[in-house]
Design a protein around this motif. Structure first.
Motif, PDB file in Angstrom:
ATOM      1  N   LEU A 252      -8.257  -3.435 -11.541  1.00 19.77           N
ATOM      2  CA  LEU A 252      -8.480  -2.342 -10.588  1.00 19.77           C
ATOM      3  C   LEU A 252      -9.119  -2.855  -9.311  1.00 19.77           C
ATOM      4  CD1 LEU A 252     -10.069   0.542 -12.716  1.00 19.77           C
ATOM      5  CD2 LEU A 252      -7.711   0.322 -11.969  1.00 19.77           C
TER       6      LEU A 252
ATOM      7  N   ASP B 136      -7.288   7.213 -14.093  1.00 15.93           N
ATOM      8  CA  ASP B 136      -6.581   7.180 -15.372  1.00 15.93           C
ATOM      9  C   ASP B 136      -7.466   6.601 -16.477  1.00 15.93           C
ATOM     10  OD1 ASP B 136      -3.905   7.770 -16.574  1.00 15.93           O
ATOM     11  OD2 ASP B 136      -4.195   5.710 -17.253  1.00 15.93           O
TER      12      ASP B 136
ATOM     13  N   ASP C 135       6.661   0.701  -9.887  1.00 19.20           N
ATOM     14  CA  ASP C 135       5.864   1.765 -10.506  1.00 19.20           C
ATOM     15  C   ASP C 135       6.777   2.797 -11.153  1.00 19.20           C
ATOM     16  OD1 ASP C 135       3.692   0.527  -9.308  1.00 19.20           O
ATOM     17  OD2 ASP C 135       3.386   2.103  -7.803  1.00 19.20           O
TER      18      ASP C 135
ATOM     19  N   PHE D 237      -0.247   6.217 -19.489  1.00 17.69           N
ATOM     20  CA  PHE D 237      -1.148   7.003 -18.647  1.00 17.69           C
ATOM     21  C   PHE D 237      -1.870   8.010 -19.513  1.00 17.69           C
ATOM     22  CE2 PHE D 237       2.880   9.403 -18.354  1.00 17.69           C
ATOM     23  CZ  PHE D 237       2.468  10.709 -18.543  1.00 17.69           C
TER      24      PHE D 237
ATOM     25  N   ASP E  99      -4.269   3.937  -4.207  1.00 16.32           N
ATOM     26  CA  ASP E  99      -3.830   3.250  -5.416  1.00 16.32           C
ATOM     27  C   ASP E  99      -5.001   3.092  -6.400  1.00 16.32           C
ATOM     28  OD1 ASP E  99      -1.668   2.133  -6.650  1.00 16.32           O
ATOM     29  OD2 ASP E  99      -1.744   0.229  -5.587  1.00 16.32           O
TER      30      ASP E  99
ATOM     31  N   GLN F  22      -5.624   4.771 -10.297  1.00 17.47           N
ATOM     32  CA  GLN F  22      -5.700   3.940 -11.504  1.00 17.47           C
ATOM     33  C   GLN F  22      -7.077   4.059 -12.174  1.00 17.47           C
ATOM     34  OE1 GLN F  22      -3.003   2.403 -12.844  1.00 17.47           O
ATOM     35  NE2 GLN F  22      -1.868   3.360 -11.171  1.00 17.47           N
TER      36      GLN F  22
END
Lengths: 271, 175
Positions: free
Chosen positions: A162, A177, B48, B88, A170, A174
């Motif tokens: 990360l 999440d 992605d 996810f 971005d 992340q």
């Protein structure tokens, strides 16, 4: 200028009996207030989910904008700051601390022991659960947890990846999440074979903030943002984010970018 | 960019029990239609999988994503050989806590409405899946995406079998 306060790792806090006792004392006093007293645990937790639903997750439009943006990190930074001052009103020695869910200890035992012992010195441990107000016909109660297998917690490598991301948009997606993973992991299910029995409070936006571990989890999230800012730039955020308001805190995104300007810092650590 | 318009909508609540998973409760998976990847230039540096219009009003779950493996389930190893692309997570609201169903109705914003969008405005999640996409497009001109949701938490208000609701998957590549 007054000295900044230092937020530290829960693992360090656990070696400092006086400081740990200060947090427990502040939490216990906050938890004794009614849901409508704005000095209290339930009032402040109620900003996040039930009953006021002001938390910011994911990208969405807001405050007159037709462009979607994601205030997850700035909103929770302001939220932690308000919460920390509210807890210091009850015990000025109390500070937020972060739960490092990537640590070897977390991967061995899961939640920190200071947050799981049900009683301390004969009293209820105010870090083990928090009060949830009456809702939808259910009476007031305390939070519960059914954490998952500690082997499923994120690794230091997950966080390192990360920190290498260069775009804020971005990065925040992340990091959010991983944040989502932890909420589900801590909440868990009473019985995965009978999920209709429900799970722990951390696993639902509505009631997560009533669980004391919520604040240690979000302190970790805020700290990872801070570490990313050190690497990728303090002002690394889309310019049109800067003037966005963070309700109900009366602050803007620009005002929460520099944590030292907010009066706190994070203790050094290996991650 | 390649996109598959698809819609996985929660169905009527079911009482069936899934088989035990390493953790959580396996919910109903979703297979997309085949997505054409002929338009994707192969010299991308990153790819992605973007999931748009995700519903998050119910249970929290982990969604494991597999490419070209429509039979994948909660027990499928998360390995390149099995088409595993990443995962996810959804932090769900836990069901409706309002007085009636209208509480969770996401309505379009009116002009000049200063309030943020409804808390249940659908979410977008991005899985960085460069190597998996690269492998998949080597296999053919089309790719299928399988999403395996495993419920991690929720309340007694949640449907634990039909948790996955979304509008669209995009494959995004970067040079």
């Amino acid at each position: 200028m007054a000295d900044v306060t230092i937020r530290q790792n829960v693992a360090n806090l656990e070696t400092q009996p006086d400081n740990l006792a200060a947090v427990r004392d502040a939490y216990a006093k906050m938890q004794a207030f009614s849901p409508t007293d704005n000095r209290g645990w339930m009032f402040r937790a109620g900003d996040h989910g039930f009953p006021r639903w002001q938390c910011w997750h994911h990208s969405k439009q807001g405050l007159g904008s037709e462009r979607s943006f994601n205030l997850f990190l700035p909103w929770h930074r302001a939220y932690l700051l308000f919460f920390e001052h509210t807890m210091r009103d009850q015990n000025d020695a109390a500070r937020l601390a972060w739960w490092d869910w990537t640590s070897d200890t977390s991967h061995q035992i899961g939640l920190p022991q200071s947050f799981t012992d049900p009683n301390v010195n004969g009293n209820r441990n105010s870090l083990s659960s928090g009060p949830v107000p009456a809702m939808n016909g259910d009476p007031q109660r305390f939070t519960v947890r059914f954490p998952g297998d500690s082997g499923n917690l994120p690794s230091p490598d997950d966080v390192s990846r990360l920190l290498d991301l260069t775009s804020f948009v971005d990065f925040t997606a992340q990091l959010e999440d991983i944040h989502d993973l932890i909420h589900g992991w801590v909440g868990g299910l009473r019985d995965p074979f009978n999920p209709d029995l429900g799970g722990g409070d951390m696993g639902s936006v509505a009631v997560a903030a009533y669980d004391p571990i919520f604040w240690a989890h979000h302190c970790m999230i805020d700290r990872i943002w801070y570490l990313w800012q050190l690497r990728q730039g303090l002002q690394n955020i889309p310019p049109d984010y800067l003037t966005r308001g963070l309700d109900p805190f009366g602050m803007t995104v620009e005002q929460v970018l520099d944590i030292k300007a907010l009066g706190y810092a994070y203790a050094d650590s290996t991650l | 960019m390649a996109a598959a318009k698809t819609k996985a909508k929660p169905k009527a609540k079911q009482k069936g029990r899934g088989k035990p998973a390493p953790y959580g409760h396996p919910a109903n998976r979703h297979n997309t239609e085949a997505i054409s990847v002929t338009g994707i230039q192969k010299d991308f540096s990153r790819a992605d999988l973007q999931f748009e219009g995700l519903e998050h009003g119910g249970a929290s779950y982990e969604a494991r994503v597999f490419l070209n493996n429509p039979s994948a389930d909660a027990k499928t190893p998360r390995t390149p050989e099995k088409g595993y692309a990443g995962r996810f997570h959804i932090f769900g609201h836990g069901g409706c806590f309002g007085d009636d169903e209208g509480h969770c109705e996401v309505r379009p914003r009116r002009p000049f409405d200063p309030r943020p969008e409804h808390p249940l405005t659908p979410a977008t999640k991005t899985v960085i899946a460069t190597d998996a996409v690269r492998r998949a497009i080597k296999q053919g001109k089309q790719v299928t995406v399988t999403i395996v949701p495993i419920v991690t938490s929720g309340t007694t208000k949640c449907d634990y079998n039909n948790v996955l609701g979304f509008q669209r998957i995009k494959v995004l590549t970067y040079r």
